[in-house]
Design an enzyme around this catalytic site. Structure first.
Site, PDB file in Angstrom:
ATOM      1  N   CYS A 115      32.130  19.700   1.153  1.00  0.00           N
ATOM      2  CA  CYS A 115      32.128  18.279   1.547  1.00  0.00           C
ATOM      3  C   CYS A 115      32.705  17.423   0.430  1.00  0.00           C
ATOM      4  CB  CYS A 115      30.720  17.835   1.896  1.00  0.00           C
ATOM      5  SG  CYS A 115      29.525  18.150   0.592  1.00  0.00           S
ATOM      6  N   ASN A 133      29.370  25.845   5.859  1.00  0.00           N
ATOM      7  CA  ASN A 133      30.137  26.063   4.613  1.00  0.00           C
ATOM      8  C   ASN A 133      29.282  26.598   3.464  1.00  0.00           C
ATOM      9  OD1 ASN A 133      28.917  23.550   4.549  1.00  0.00           O
ATOM     10  ND2 ASN A 133      30.508  22.617   3.291  1.00  0.00           N
ATOM     11  N   LYS A 164      17.724  24.778  11.589  1.00  0.00           N
ATOM     12  CA  LYS A 164      18.764  25.319  12.487  1.00  0.00           C
ATOM     13  C   LYS A 164      20.084  25.460  11.736  1.00  0.00           C
ATOM     14  CE  LYS A 164      21.735  23.594  15.268  1.00  0.00           C
ATOM     15  NZ  LYS A 164      22.827  24.586  15.079  1.00  0.00           N
ATOM     16  N   GLU A 220      39.329  13.986   7.110  1.00  0.00           N
ATOM     17  CA  GLU A 220      38.774  15.116   6.365  1.00  0.00           C
ATOM     18  C   GLU A 220      39.288  16.398   7.004  1.00  0.00           C
ATOM     19  OE1 GLU A 220      34.708  16.152   7.146  1.00  0.00           O
ATOM     20  OE2 GLU A 220      34.372  16.616   5.044  1.00  0.00           O
ATOM     21  N   GLY A 270      26.431  17.571   7.988  1.00  0.00           N
ATOM     22  CA  GLY A 270      27.517  17.955   8.886  1.00  0.00           C
ATOM     23  C   GLY A 270      28.541  16.844   8.978  1.00  0.00           C
ATOM     24  N   SER A 271      29.260  16.818  10.079  1.00  0.00           N
ATOM     25  CA  SER A 271      30.366  15.863  10.214  1.00  0.00           C
ATOM     26  C   SER A 271      29.850  14.471  10.614  1.00  0.00           C
ATOM     27  CB  SER A 271      31.345  16.375  11.263  1.00  0.00           C
ATOM     28  OG  SER A 271      30.691  16.452  12.507  1.00  0.00           O
ATOM     29  N   GLU A 289      23.714  13.680   5.520  1.00  0.00           N
ATOM     30  CA  GLU A 289      24.719  13.985   4.483  1.00  0.00           C
ATOM     31  C   GLU A 289      25.976  14.387   5.232  1.00  0.00           C
ATOM     32  OE1 GLU A 289      23.096  16.721   1.535  1.00  0.00           O
ATOM     33  OE2 GLU A 289      21.139  16.139   2.271  1.00  0.00           O
ATOM     34  N   LEU A 290      26.976  13.527   5.170  1.00  0.00           N
ATOM     35  CA  LEU A 290      28.100  13.671   6.098  1.00  0.00           C
ATOM     36  C   LEU A 290      29.396  14.014   5.367  1.00  0.00           C
ATOM     37  CD1 LEU A 290      27.044  10.758   8.467  1.00  0.00           C
ATOM     38  CD2 LEU A 290      26.438  13.175   8.581  1.00  0.00           C
TER      39      LEU A 290
HETATM   40  P1  NAD Z   1      29.120  19.806  12.510  1.00  0.00           P
HETATM   41  O1  NAD Z   1      28.758  18.380  12.437  1.00  0.00           O
HETATM   42  O2  NAD Z   1      30.023  20.269  13.599  1.00  0.00           O
HETATM   43  O3  NAD Z   1      27.797  20.712  12.655  1.00  0.00           O
HETATM   44  C1  NAD Z   1      26.741  20.656  11.737  1.00  0.00           C
HETATM   45  C2  NAD Z   1      25.483  21.223  12.365  1.00  0.00           C
HETATM   46  O4  NAD Z   1      25.090  20.398  13.472  1.00  0.00           O
HETATM   47  C3  NAD Z   1      25.627  22.628  12.931  1.00  0.00           C
HETATM   48  O5  NAD Z   1      24.415  23.322  12.738  1.00  0.00           O
HETATM   49  C4  NAD Z   1      25.852  22.362  14.417  1.00  0.00           C
HETATM   50  O6  NAD Z   1      25.511  23.462  15.231  1.00  0.00           O
HETATM   51  C5  NAD Z   1      24.916  21.191  14.644  1.00  0.00           C
HETATM   52  N1  NAD Z   1      25.220  20.329  15.797  1.00  0.00           N
HETATM   53  C6  NAD Z   1      26.372  20.248  16.503  1.00  0.00           C
HETATM   54  N2  NAD Z   1      26.248  19.288  17.460  1.00  0.00           N
HETATM   55  C7  NAD Z   1      25.009  18.761  17.338  1.00  0.00           C
HETATM   56  C8  NAD Z   1      24.305  17.711  18.003  1.00  0.00           C
HETATM   57  N3  NAD Z   1      24.847  17.021  19.002  1.00  0.00           N
HETATM   58  N4  NAD Z   1      23.060  17.413  17.588  1.00  0.00           N
HETATM   59  C9  NAD Z   1      22.483  18.093  16.560  1.00  0.00           C
HETATM   60  N5  NAD Z   1      23.111  19.090  15.881  1.00  0.00           N
HETATM   61  C10 NAD Z   1      24.356  19.418  16.275  1.00  0.00           C
HETATM   62  O7  NAD Z   1      29.701  20.191  11.084  1.00  0.00           O
HETATM   63  P2  NAD Z   1      30.368  21.559  10.642  1.00  0.00           P
HETATM   64  O8  NAD Z   1      31.734  21.654  11.217  1.00  0.00           O
HETATM   65  O9  NAD Z   1      29.398  22.662  10.885  1.00  0.00           O
HETATM   66  O10 NAD Z   1      30.473  21.336   9.048  1.00  0.00           O
HETATM   67  C11 NAD Z   1      31.522  20.661   8.442  1.00  0.00           C
HETATM   68  C12 NAD Z   1      31.126  19.220   8.165  1.00  0.00           C
HETATM   69  O11 NAD Z   1      29.961  19.168   7.355  1.00  0.00           O
HETATM   70  C13 NAD Z   1      32.197  18.486   7.374  1.00  0.00           C
HETATM   71  O12 NAD Z   1      32.360  17.200   7.905  1.00  0.00           O
HETATM   72  C14 NAD Z   1      31.607  18.407   5.966  1.00  0.00           C
HETATM   73  O13 NAD Z   1      32.082  17.366   5.171  1.00  0.00           O
HETATM   74  C15 NAD Z   1      30.170  18.235   6.287  1.00  0.00           C
HETATM   75  N6  NAD Z   1      29.354  18.562   5.118  1.00  0.00           N
HETATM   76  C16 NAD Z   1      28.737  17.549   4.439  1.00  0.00           C
HETATM   77  C17 NAD Z   1      27.991  17.829   3.298  1.00  0.00           C
HETATM   78  C18 NAD Z   1      27.291  16.753   2.520  1.00  0.00           C
HETATM   79  O14 NAD Z   1      26.395  17.089   1.766  1.00  0.00           O
HETATM   80  N7  NAD Z   1      27.646  15.498   2.653  1.00  0.00           N
HETATM   81  C19 NAD Z   1      27.862  19.144   2.862  1.00  0.00           C
HETATM   82  C20 NAD Z   1      28.512  20.147   3.566  1.00  0.00           C
HETATM   83  C21 NAD Z   1      29.247  19.843   4.701  1.00  0.00           C
END
Ligand code: NAD
Length: 479
Positions: free
Chosen positions: A284, A154, A177, A381, A228-229, A250-251
């Site tokens: 997020c 994002n 990454k 979410e 990420g998520s 940071e989720l």
């Molecule tokens: P995601 O969790 O699917 O992926 C995030 C990253 O992790 C990507 O680079 C992905 O390729 C990698 N990944 C996937 N599986 C993995 C594994 N098993 N081990 C290690 N890395 C792995 O998230 P997304 O769909 O890319 O992004 C959206 C999410 O990110 C939403 O939940 C959003 O709220 C969150 N987000 C949080 C913040 C914050 O600061 N709290 C900021 C931005 C986005």
């Protein structure tokens, strides 16, 4: 979210994967699909580079400032590429590039400050308060080693810099990454930064899973910083447990905005709308639920719906676009599913309510009224351009609903009496609460989610020291 595996194609540099333009749904570029077994060499080089990089905080600060200059100079190349692969309006991509440079400068300043204060380097350190024993204790801070930074799609540049800038400033090296949905601007950023940073200090790896999983669990990594998520965050924490590397997560979030009885609806409507819809709702800490007093409910729904109906939706690179597409097909499917489920549960679409009938991953900006509180668009979410508006009777009810999910990233309170709004904000169970706006962050503040929204602290000096470990030397007190 569901795994996405665009077509792989053998290329001159080994396996590559296609990158899609979310405004068309068509492939427009490729990136290397790096095999996980290449990580041993990458992390090995990060260890080698660490020896030199950790030695001199002042030289690091100089290099990071030069890196910030290089990012600024490359804005006209970085921003369009970011809009093309991510979908956001060009002005937002320029802003993201500018924030990346600003963050490098901010943490360069912290590196110098920490050195001057005797916290880092090889000086005498900080003397700890005496505890009555004839011992003098000195605290110094030491970098951790190679840091793995894993980020989503994002805000590819901004979130990457939120990780590598403090980690590098603190004297660590970084393996970064990006998401396979948005590898291109990050790779270009890596090229730009390589003009200012020594080799091996920051390495960018791109590819599909299990690349991220293997990076998070690599025995040579000493800190895994992940955005990420929630489900992926759990997997990352499990992976990092193998080497007991430090973990910062940071989720996700599901931020609530509570409107108070004395709110001026027309006055705040634009700000509230954009707090929910910026970056197509893929923030997020976007407003993802609005709680309005029953008396104002119809006015709030109407004010937001009006804006949703008139906002200009288009490709990020088209001049005039205010709202781009959703970034990718699985994300669009998630948004569509949550919206359809809410409508089936009895909600009413005051605006939008469907994907747009055009190529690419466009969803109409959607305002949902009369949503059952248990509908997934409220409890989960959905991370897209959809906003449920819910009525409340008592303020206690609104606060309980706002706090009633497993998330705790941010929240906001909107009203004319700032003290009263502040008292309500104090009751929110989240990391950051705002009054009359939402999602604005200072580089100098701690950034941490409550509950399932995060582990550890990023941002400001907290983020800097989160990349260091305390090291204490005791010696007999001189008589
Ligand atoms: P995601 O969790 O699917 O992926 C995030 C990253 O992790 C990507 O680079 C992905 O390729 C990698 N990944 C996937 N599986 C993995 C594994 N098993 N081990 C290690 N890395 C792995 O998230 P997304 O769909 O890319 O992004 C959206 C999410 O990110 C939403 O939940 C959003 O709220 C969150 N987000 C949080 C913040 C914050 O600061 N709290 C900021 C931005 C986005």
């Amino acid at each position: 979210m569901a795994a996405h595996r665009p077509r792989r194609a053998p290329g001159a540099l080994g396996e590559r994967f296609t990158v899609l333009d979310p405004a068309t749904g068509e492939a427009f570029a490729e990136a290397p699909d790096q095999r996980p077994d290449t990580l041993d060499a990458v992390v090995g080089r990060a260890h080698e580079a660490w020896r030199g990089w950790r030695a001199d905080p002042v030289a690091r600060a100089t290099a990071l400032r030069a890196a910030a200059d290089a990012v600024e100079a490359a804005g006209a190349d970085l921003a369009p590429l970011l809009s093309r692969e991510q979908g956001k309006p060009l002005a937002e991509s320029y802003a993201e590039t500018a924030r990346t440079a600003a963050r490098l400068r901010y943490f360069a300043g912290l590196a110098e400050h920490a050195e001057t204060a005797g916290h880092t380097g090889i000086g005498p350190g900080t003397r700890l308060p005496p505890d009555g024993r004839p011992v003098r204790s000195e605290l110094r801070w030491r970098p951790l080693g190679p840091v793995a930074a894993i980020v989503p799609w994002n805000f590819p540049l901004q979130l990457a810099s939120a990780k590598f800038a403090p980690a590098l400033a603190a004297g660590n090296t970084v393996v970064l990454k990006p998401s396979p949905f948005t590898p291109l601007a990050t790779r270009l950023l890596g090229t730009v930064l390589s003009t200012a940073l020594p080799e091996g200090v920051l390495t960018i790896v791109t590819g599909h899973e299990p690349l991220g999983a293997r990076l998070a669990s690599h025995p040579g990594i000493r800190h895994v910083t992940f955005t990420g998520s929630v489900p992926t965050g759990r997997a990352v924490a499990r992976g990092a447990a193998a080497s007991l590397a430090r973990v910062t997560l940071e989720l996700g979030g599901n931020d609530a905005a509570i409107l108070l009885e004395d709110v001026d609806v027309e006055r705040i409507a634009d700000r509230l709308f954009w707090a929910a819809f910026r970056n197509c709702g893929q923030v997020c800490m976007a407003v993802k639920r609005v709680y309005a007093p029953a008396r104002l409910y119809a006015d709030v729904v109407e004010a937001l719906a009006q804006r949703a109906k008139t906002v200009v939706v288009g490709a990020g690179l088209d001049p005039g676009t205010e709202l781009g597409p959703v970034n990718n097909a699985p994300q669009l499917a998630r948004v569509e599913h949550c919206t359809a489920r809410a409508l089936a549960d009895g909600a009413r679409a005051a605006a939008g309510g469907h994907r747009l009938d055009r190529p690419g991953y466009f969803h109409a900006p959607t305002i949902l009224a009369d949503v059952p509180p248990g509908s997934p668009v409220v409890t989960r979410e959905q991370f897209g351009p959809v906003l449920p508006v819910l009525p409340y009777g008592s303020l206690d009810e609104a606060v309980a609903a706002a706090n009633g999910t497993g998330f705790g990233l941010g929240g906001s309170v909107w009203g004319s009496d700032l003290d009263r709004a502040g008292a309500v904000a104090d009751r929110l169970e989240c990391g950051t609460a705002w009054i009359n706006h939402h999602a604005e962050l200072s580089l100098a503040q701690p950034f941490a989610g409550a509950k399932e929204s995060g582990v550890g602290v990023a941002g400001g000096p907290w983020g800097f020291y989160g990349n260091l470990r305390p090291f204490v030397v005791h010696r007999p007190e001189e008589s």
